[in-house]
Design a protein around this motif. Structure first.
Motif, mmCIF file in Angstrom:
data_model
loop_
_atom_site.group_PDB
_atom_site.id
_atom_site.type_symbol
_atom_site.label_atom_id
_atom_site.label_comp_id
_atom_site.label_asym_id
_atom_site.label_seq_id
_atom_site.Cartn_x
_atom_site.Cartn_y
_atom_site.Cartn_z
ATOM 1 N N ASP A 79 -3.306 -34.394 -6.889
ATOM 2 C CA ASP A 79 -2.379 -34.867 -7.918
ATOM 3 C C ASP A 79 -2.463 -33.944 -9.140
ATOM 4 O O ASP A 79 -2.642 -34.395 -10.267
ATOM 5 C CB ASP A 79 -2.709 -36.325 -8.303
ATOM 6 N N HIS A 116 -0.949 -41.249 -0.770
ATOM 7 C CA HIS A 116 0.346 -40.731 -0.331
ATOM 8 C C HIS A 116 0.723 -41.141 1.091
ATOM 9 O O HIS A 116 1.859 -41.474 1.364
ATOM 10 C CB HIS A 116 0.362 -39.191 -0.389
ATOM 11 N N TYR A 166 0.207 -33.899 -11.299
ATOM 12 C CA TYR A 166 1.302 -33.238 -10.573
ATOM 13 C C TYR A 166 2.642 -33.404 -11.276
ATOM 14 O O TYR A 166 3.404 -32.441 -11.424
ATOM 15 C CB TYR A 166 1.369 -33.809 -9.152
ATOM 16 N N ASN A 217 1.943 -35.134 -1.417
ATOM 17 C CA ASN A 217 3.030 -36.102 -1.284
ATOM 18 C C ASN A 217 3.706 -36.009 0.072
ATOM 19 O O ASN A 217 3.877 -36.989 0.772
ATOM 20 C CB ASN A 217 4.095 -35.841 -2.356
ATOM 21 N N THR A 273 -6.593 -36.965 -8.300
ATOM 22 C CA THR A 273 -7.019 -35.766 -7.577
ATOM 23 C C THR A 273 -8.460 -35.947 -7.134
ATOM 24 O O THR A 273 -9.318 -36.303 -7.943
ATOM 25 C CB THR A 273 -6.875 -34.521 -8.474
#
Lengths: 245, 245, 245, 245, 245, 245
Positions: free
Chosen positions: D127, E28, D182, D76, D40
């Motif tokens: 994340d 991602h 996540y 994502n 993150t």
């Protein structure tokens, strides 16, 4: 209730301004009319498409709707563009709904079939009575669009159950008057817009006391004037539709 | 033009639904009324503040405006929340403007002084005639707000030049009828909302042909019914205002 | 941590305000409750429809969601209408999400089947604790809507896995107190909203230091008060649901 | 309540992810921090301007506010841009309000004087735990902005009354765990975000039952974990602030 | 037309700022690049999804689009967040459209197949030339996303028909200069952004007289500088793409 | 570079469509022009007001801005109204900005004094080249508005530093052509809009490869055509301004 005061433009109290209806003003639209009530000038365009909105699909019925707007420079003082403000004002909403509702009153949805006609009424110049000019012109554009659809085979019967005209009336300095220009409109004690069919019936009556409440006798006088004005407009529409096209 | 068909709720054609006016329904607002026309239930709240909008500052004149809205669950089928959709629909705009314009017709801005009163009319339950119930209730809330302002010394004279009531009328199955519930409203060939002063003059007349155009005789019959209904409502308002408070 | 100061309304620190739950307040909605926590008054309406949002279709699972709003005149000073401003404020978003999330915690989607229930919680009058009143009332409206769906054959099992109540707690003048009215809410050093199931488990705990940060002992005291308050509310809900209907 | 299941990234249940705080990541802002909680990554920028919002002018008090947003490609699956959709979602609103409220809890408005500091927390990669990373990083950026204002003479005293850190905790597979990525966040039965001061007091406690309601013992265990995590984060912040600058 | 004045950063008039292209900056996205033109820093992320917008379904053709935005703190003075204002400004619209149009000029839709690639170009720090840096970086992210799609079997041929780079040129103090930083940009009499393919052809030419109109000779000089700059950028892109990955 | 393919309307490759400039088309605006490039028809209205926007007050400098829009029925297929959609599209934004920026290039703000002129360019009928027709017509409306301001004593010097015209050029079937109608515009491989002053200098050059990238020789040929076209338009503008008024 009669007035000895003469109108600024010299008209009689029950006389329309000079009315002009110019058909086929645009090349693309199925019907298009530049309508003028004195200095008020509205471009009415009827766009026809096959198909109807989702909620009406498969019903076999058509749809007619209208959108009204004023160009920013159409008024004395430039008004803001509603697209820039990001929302449509209440007055615009009201008039768009009035025009659409009025036109639908002379439409046979079944005869129209699953076709949609959108009437765009854009005020190029405003000098009072823009909504009544719009309705009067939109009817002619609608009639042309119907003829166009018939000529392309998109419809066969007659979706128009009658004709439609509209006029404003009001009480100015105590006198009931027909077809108010801006200068009279702002001074009117009472202001009424009336939409009628070509055979003299009422579609919409919208009267508002601007200054003082009005009594039943005044209301009756205004309705009489509106009947006279709509009959005159109906004749002018018929002449316009009879010519060329 | 009379109808032998009886109404679903057993009323005579010229009879109002049961009308209830409950004052002081809220603790905060300067005036507040829960008005009921049969099952139609509207909460009318009058909020009073010192000062006026910017464009009116220093004029010595007051201002009155109104906002109308329906709770999502007020209708048979839940309707979307306008705040969620991010814009106010045309119908809401139209009715808010109608209520505000009507109330302003009985206001003496000078006597009101630089105070603003906002009337919020929120429909808790809808069964036809929500705009006429709103106007009828809003007048009472406005009268209470005016008394409140007078009691706090914020104004001295009498800003109310008269009282105000409104009712719907329509032609159903060929018969003119007073105060239409939803079930009659959807079937009406013609639908008219009339706002009148307590002394029997017209403030607003809004008639619409829903099915077929209407002739002058039908229009006259509807206006007569509306005069009767508004007179009845005026009496009920007076009784409510005479009680406690 | 105990306070000798008495509360303005004479309540004990661990005592709820007078709670009223009026079921069937509306005619149309599948469930509707007017819930009152003292002067706070919230109308909770549950609208049930067959079918689910597009992203859930064919899953066999139901859906429950909620929308919270305050009427403009519900507060001391009139607040702007979010539909007029054209967007929903952060506080409204937060509370709508909290109510929906809480209700979904006691729903078995499978037993609900592909039905959707929308809870509209409209604050008619605000005096602190509107979100906790809304949750407490919404549960009862939801229970009535579920019964309604069962009575129409739209569902068969039991989609409710438990009951739900919510209450606010806070530290005022150093003392932990239950169910804060507006006057205490604005003075609270710490403010916590707690949502619990009928069998004493936690669904949501939302505590905020308004003035000074709070220590673990204060947090524990507040959680204890909330457990007591939610248990009392659960009893009142059960009584309301046991009566008539 | 301990779990024998090991975490996917090998951490102990009460262990933070690798935390990185990079100060002065931008050239323009008064304070700027790239904060990383594992994968993150949040960019926290503090913009300082003289003056305060209109409603606070002349009060002698400063103002601190925050805005949180996620870049579309931070998740994502790409998420829509809120500027393109034309409105801010409820989750964004909620988190922006949480960050601002938390920061204001350690601000002495008087010492800040009539200066405004806006904290922009933009998630570059998500994340899990973006809001807690944002608060933890924003505090450091805020501290740098305060130093900057002091160095320019815009303020003199110490507007920071303490430090601030935040962490997420949750119950996964029955085990209370600290700082959820996540993959754990979506599986959590209960999810709690806790904001604490450097001296171990609570600013915000937000716990939500995602799957099943949680009992008091579970709640207590989560609070304990959060106390441990915030203490660790406070130490890392102090080290970052002690270095260079 | 030559200038003896040296540039503030010591560069020759036809010299680029230091250019850095960092690939795989995010975990991602299918392709992601942090591109730096001096202190201008833009994060370019390419998100690839199977399928195309509704209007393109079943065509066998792919789609590429782009969105550009600036973080609030990326500029000297914090700028408002467009999501908060609720609408995207004209400049943002223009640049998003420019980037998308440019990228599509080197795409073979058929070879792309029914896949969609969205390029998000978010300016983290702005010091002039953000749109040209965005295009230059977006091309590299796009190339990585195409490789990614090929590696997953989502496409087989080569949808890229060439490479793409962009640079700004302008006339400052009478001298044509390449790759303007903010300080030169605001002083430029004429400002031009040029997008070119790797083999030296033009995709977009956008020149604007900021101060005085420019003649044909000045225009020709600027075009020559742009050709030189884009060739240099093409070489840097090729080196970046040749390394690792 | 000549093409043996003849154009659908029989024009030479370097020939303008029939150009008509009708001044004083509206009664209210300070300047108004209906400009026609073949079937493209744009109404350009210049509204002049004393005073300038807030950010420019007290500077002694004037302001000129422009808004472009298309009527829904102006295109082959009716396009949605931007006010109804609630936001302005990117293309509209781009063109409004282009027109305003171009006009400002020939304005001496000091000589204009603290006056504002807004140019509304509304496309009544679209057949390619609407933005270049708008600029060409807007210049004439602006010149009339300036004369109007001078006649009312609102300004004294000469705020116009030159004249302005614009034309589109493009490569169709390999041939560079001047002033593209819609039918050529959609088929153009490259499309360029060029704005020039009356004395042959460039204000804006906006070239876009629609199909294939273009080389320097093609770019040069297009610039040459544009120079010829703008010179022709300048002559037509001068004739229009010399007549009556």
């Amino acid at each position: 209730m009669n007035s000895t005061a003469t109108r600024a433009d010299g008209r009689a109290d029950d006389e329309l301004r000079p009315i002009t209806i110019t058909r086929h003003w645009l090349d693309h639209a199925a019907g298009s009319v530049l309508v003028e009530f004195g200095r008020t000038r509205v471009l009415c365009a009827a766009s026809a498409t096959e198909g109807v909105p989702r909620w009406r699909k498969g019903s076999g019925l058509g749809w007619v709707t209208a959108e009204y707007a004023m160009l920013p420079a159409s008024t004395n003082t430039r008004s803001d563009r509603e697209s820039v403000r990001g929302k449509i004002g209440g007055r615009t909403h009201e008039i768009s709904r009035l025009i659409g509702r009025s036109l639908r009153a002379v439409i046979d949805y079944k005869a129209l079939g699953e076709n949609t006609i959108v009437l765009d009424c854009d005020v190029l110049q405003a000098d009072g009575g823009t909504r009544t000019a719009a309705i009067t012109g939109a009817y002619v554009a609608l009639a042309d669009a119907v003829s166009h659809l018939r000529s392309t085979g998109a419809l066969h019967g007659e979706p128009l159950t009658g004709s439609l005209a509209a006029v404003s009336v009001g009480i100015i300095d105590g006198a009931p008057r027909l077809d108010l220009p801006y200068e009279e409109d702002v001074r009117a004690e009472t202001d009424m817009n009336v939409v009628m069919t070509g055979d003299g019936k009422f579609i919409e009556v919208q009267g508002t006391a601007e200054g003082a409440a009005f009594d039943r006798a005044e209301l009756d006088a205004l309705l009489g004037l509106a009947e006279k004005g709509c009959a005159d407009l109906t004749r002018i529409q018929q002449e316009a539709l009879a010519t060329g096209g």
